[in-house]
Write an enzyme that holds these catalytic residues in place. Sequence first.
Site, PDB file in Angstrom:
ATOM      1  N   ASN A 161       0.833  -1.203   0.000  1.00 53.85           N
ATOM      2  CA  ASN A 161       0.000   0.000   0.000  1.00 53.85           C
ATOM      3  C   ASN A 161       0.868   1.254   0.000  1.00 53.85           C
ATOM      4  O   ASN A 161       2.080   1.193   0.213  1.00 53.85           O
ATOM      5  CB  ASN A 161      -0.915  -0.005   1.236  1.00 53.85           C
ATOM      6  CG  ASN A 161      -1.915  -1.137   1.199  1.00 53.85           C
ATOM      7  OD1 ASN A 161      -2.543  -1.385   0.179  1.00 53.85           O
ATOM      8  ND2 ASN A 161      -2.060  -1.845   2.309  1.00 53.85           N
ATOM      9  N   CYS A 171      -5.186  -7.668  -4.288  1.00 57.18           N
ATOM     10  CA  CYS A 171      -5.966  -6.551  -4.831  1.00 57.18           C
ATOM     11  C   CYS A 171      -6.462  -6.977  -6.199  1.00 57.18           C
ATOM     12  O   CYS A 171      -5.663  -7.308  -7.081  1.00 57.18           O
ATOM     13  CB  CYS A 171      -5.114  -5.292  -4.934  1.00 57.18           C
ATOM     14  SG  CYS A 171      -5.861  -3.992  -5.935  1.00 57.18           S
ATOM     15  N   GLY A 172      -7.769  -6.986  -6.366  1.00 56.33           N
ATOM     16  CA  GLY A 172      -8.367  -7.440  -7.622  1.00 56.33           C
ATOM     17  C   GLY A 172      -7.996  -6.582  -8.815  1.00 56.33           C
ATOM     18  O   GLY A 172      -7.749  -7.092  -9.915  1.00 56.33           O
ATOM     19  N   ASN A 173      -7.957  -5.270  -8.626  1.00 53.70           N
ATOM     20  CA  ASN A 173      -7.579  -4.383  -9.734  1.00 53.70           C
ATOM     21  C   ASN A 173      -6.117  -4.571 -10.099  1.00 53.70           C
ATOM     22  O   ASN A 173      -5.741  -4.548 -11.271  1.00 53.70           O
ATOM     23  CB  ASN A 173      -7.839  -2.924  -9.359  1.00 53.70           C
ATOM     24  CG  ASN A 173      -9.316  -2.635  -9.233  1.00 53.70           C
ATOM     25  OD1 ASN A 173     -10.100  -2.997 -10.092  1.00 53.70           O
ATOM     26  ND2 ASN A 173      -9.705  -2.003  -8.138  1.00 53.70           N
ATOM     27  N   ASN A 223      -8.704 -10.771   2.054  1.00 51.49           N
ATOM     28  CA  ASN A 223      -8.526  -9.585   2.894  1.00 51.49           C
ATOM     29  C   ASN A 223      -9.904  -9.190   3.429  1.00 51.49           C
ATOM     30  O   ASN A 223     -10.926  -9.479   2.816  1.00 51.49           O
ATOM     31  CB  ASN A 223      -7.854  -8.442   2.113  1.00 51.49           C
ATOM     32  CG  ASN A 223      -8.572  -8.096   0.821  1.00 51.49           C
ATOM     33  OD1 ASN A 223      -9.589  -8.695   0.476  1.00 51.49           O
ATOM     34  ND2 ASN A 223      -8.064  -7.128   0.095  1.00 51.49           N
ATOM     35  N   ASN A 253     -11.180  -3.189   5.269  1.00 52.17           N
ATOM     36  CA  ASN A 253     -11.665  -2.320   4.204  1.00 52.17           C
ATOM     37  C   ASN A 253     -13.148  -2.088   4.481  1.00 52.17           C
ATOM     38  O   ASN A 253     -13.839  -2.995   4.954  1.00 52.17           O
ATOM     39  CB  ASN A 253     -11.501  -2.996   2.841  1.00 52.17           C
ATOM     40  CG  ASN A 253     -10.048  -3.354   2.548  1.00 52.17           C
ATOM     41  OD1 ASN A 253      -9.251  -2.504   2.192  1.00 52.17           O
ATOM     42  ND2 ASN A 253      -9.690  -4.623   2.712  1.00 52.17           N
ATOM     43  N   ARG A 269      -8.219  -0.228   3.572  1.00 51.72           N
ATOM     44  CA  ARG A 269      -7.289  -0.368   4.690  1.00 51.72           C
ATOM     45  C   ARG A 269      -5.883   0.019   4.229  1.00 51.72           C
ATOM     46  O   ARG A 269      -5.339  -0.550   3.313  1.00 51.72           O
ATOM     47  CB  ARG A 269      -7.334  -1.831   5.150  1.00 51.72           C
ATOM     48  CG  ARG A 269      -6.424  -2.195   6.282  1.00 51.72           C
ATOM     49  CD  ARG A 269      -6.534  -3.668   6.609  1.00 51.72           C
ATOM     50  NE  ARG A 269      -6.157  -4.528   5.494  1.00 51.72           N
ATOM     51  CZ  ARG A 269      -5.922  -5.828   5.600  1.00 51.72           C
ATOM     52  NH1 ARG A 269      -6.049  -6.432   6.771  1.00 51.72           N
ATOM     53  NH2 ARG A 269      -5.581  -6.547   4.557  1.00 51.72           N
ATOM     54  N   CYS A 312     -11.893  -0.920  -6.047  1.00 45.60           N
ATOM     55  CA  CYS A 312     -11.288  -2.004  -5.259  1.00 45.60           C
ATOM     56  C   CYS A 312     -11.926  -3.304  -5.728  1.00 45.60           C
ATOM     57  O   CYS A 312     -13.121  -3.522  -5.508  1.00 45.60           O
ATOM     58  CB  CYS A 312     -11.548  -1.777  -3.770  1.00 45.60           C
ATOM     59  SG  CYS A 312     -11.013  -3.135  -2.713  1.00 45.60           S
ATOM     60  N   GLY A 313     -11.139  -4.141  -6.394  1.00 46.63           N
ATOM     61  CA  GLY A 313     -11.667  -5.376  -6.970  1.00 46.63           C
ATOM     62  C   GLY A 313     -12.157  -6.363  -5.930  1.00 46.63           C
ATOM     63  O   GLY A 313     -13.262  -6.911  -6.041  1.00 46.63           O
TER      64      GLY A 313
END
Length: 277
Positions: free
Chosen positions: A62, A71-73, A160, A193, A212, A220-221
Amino acid sequence: MKFTKMHGLGNDYIYVDAISQKIENPNEISKFVSDRHFGIGSDGLVLILPSDVADFKMRMFNSDGSEAEMCGNAIRCVGKFVYDKKMTDKSTISIETLAGIKVLEMTVENGKVVLVKVDMGEPILKAETIPVLSEKHPVIDEEITAKDYCYNFTCVSMGNPHAITYIENVEEFPLEKIGPLFEVHEKFPKKTNVEFVELIDDSTVKMRVWERGAGETLACGTGACAVLTASVLKGYVGRKATVKLLGGDLIIEWNEKDNHIYMTGPATTVFEGEIDI
């Protein structure tokens, strides 16, 4: 350090081939490159590494330097990164993450990846695994209060933690004031999150996310996947829906046969460069 700046629906990261170059102290590098005034400007740093159990391994950090599970994206962009750079010639690949191995199916046009469908795995609904301090299973409508604010949260992990609640008008919601209160709430041992969701119809929801360690982001994916899961659990939508985020739309499906969540969305390269670190 050679890098590529990419984004999935405006959720932007700095991507680095850590197979061909050695990267030390990624936590500090992430803080530096993420700075939108003194660095490159991003939501964080993503390293592409070799893997013993998948085609590639992804580590992500992060903007505050903390390491995230998934992270999906970002993972969609990892697929585009390795394919467009000819690190693989396969349009279906596996990526090792801290949240397990994810399988990506890539749609290719003119030799470049334009869309990526990600098997995000099964949603985790067990309170202690998410983790959230709750007696409920699944954790639906857990009443949580922070300062003067009280909401009923449905909690899901996609590797997550996510806490989802439903409101009338997501655009005008004071997310920057309320999001951080629940991100660090004592109910969430690993923080969380936080997603605030507005129902549009039975196949469309609109959301904003307080991530988060990153604050509000354009998309956010994993959050979109968690929102679809929560919305199905509460009977608001069917198993396939469009999730509208500030940066654009994702198609999310909770497959009844394998219980997996599938996310389809774009991945975009912004520019490439080299920076001294």
